[in-house]
Design an enzyme around this catalytic site. Sequence first.
Site, PDB file in Angstrom:
ATOM      1  N   SER A  69       9.276  -4.007  19.536  1.00  0.00           N
ATOM      2  CA  SER A  69       8.739  -5.113  18.670  1.00  0.00           C
ATOM      3  C   SER A  69       8.734  -6.205  19.535  1.00  0.00           C
ATOM      4  O   SER A  69       9.470  -6.456  20.529  1.00  0.00           O
ATOM      5  CB  SER A  69       9.609  -5.008  17.586  1.00  0.00           C
ATOM      6  OG  SER A  69       9.064  -6.297  16.537  1.00  0.00           O
ATOM      7  N   ASP A  70       7.790  -7.192  19.235  1.00  0.00           N
ATOM      8  CA  ASP A  70       7.644  -8.473  19.750  1.00  0.00           C
ATOM      9  C   ASP A  70       7.242  -9.548  18.541  1.00  0.00           C
ATOM     10  O   ASP A  70       6.584  -9.282  17.781  1.00  0.00           O
ATOM     11  CB  ASP A  70       6.651  -8.415  20.906  1.00  0.00           C
ATOM     12  CG  ASP A  70       7.078  -9.549  21.695  1.00  0.00           C
ATOM     13  OD1 ASP A  70       8.062  -9.610  22.740  1.00  0.00           O
ATOM     14  OD2 ASP A  70       6.031 -10.491  21.724  1.00  0.00           O
TER      15      ASP A  70
END
Length: 195
Positions: A69-70
Amino acid sequence: MKSLVLASGSPRRADLLTQLGYQFSIVKPNIIEQQQPSESAPAYVERLAREKAEAGLQLLSAPAVVIGSDTLLVLNNQVLEKPRDKAHFMSMFQALSGATHEVLTAVAVTNGEQTRTIRVSTKVSFKVVTTAEMEAYWHTGEPADKAGGYGIQGIGGRFVTTINGSYFAVVGLPLYETEQLLTSFGLVSAFGSTV
């Protein structure tokens, strides 16, 4: 039972994945986080999430489902990343003060055969923040490792006047969308499937 691995060093993401009821292990892939020329913010955040998940899978010796995730902040079409130093933080916060920005969070899940990605957009508005408040906040140490220089779940939450979208996406992992992705890979949390 498929093994689930979180490819992230973020304690916030680990806490949120735990909140969903999943058992998982953690790896910390090392990828270069740099926006490419002419790459849009949505494409950038999705690429980073994919690269983290795929790099995490490469660190494993056994088959698994890996989640990456970012999170990015966007203000006036400019990506605001983690502050490099105090001057960079102050500059970002002066721009965020009294304004509304967009928080983009992407989640990617891969098993080595397929990778699926989702992106969530949330609008966050800040009160007018004084220079003294910015200085005091910087000295708490909280802004140093956070996109845009603030943590909504921590002290930085005091600057937020309104939020339109997913609070959990701003923290770092949108709960509903993450569970939908994991369920599509056949993973079921301790609380069962919502699909």
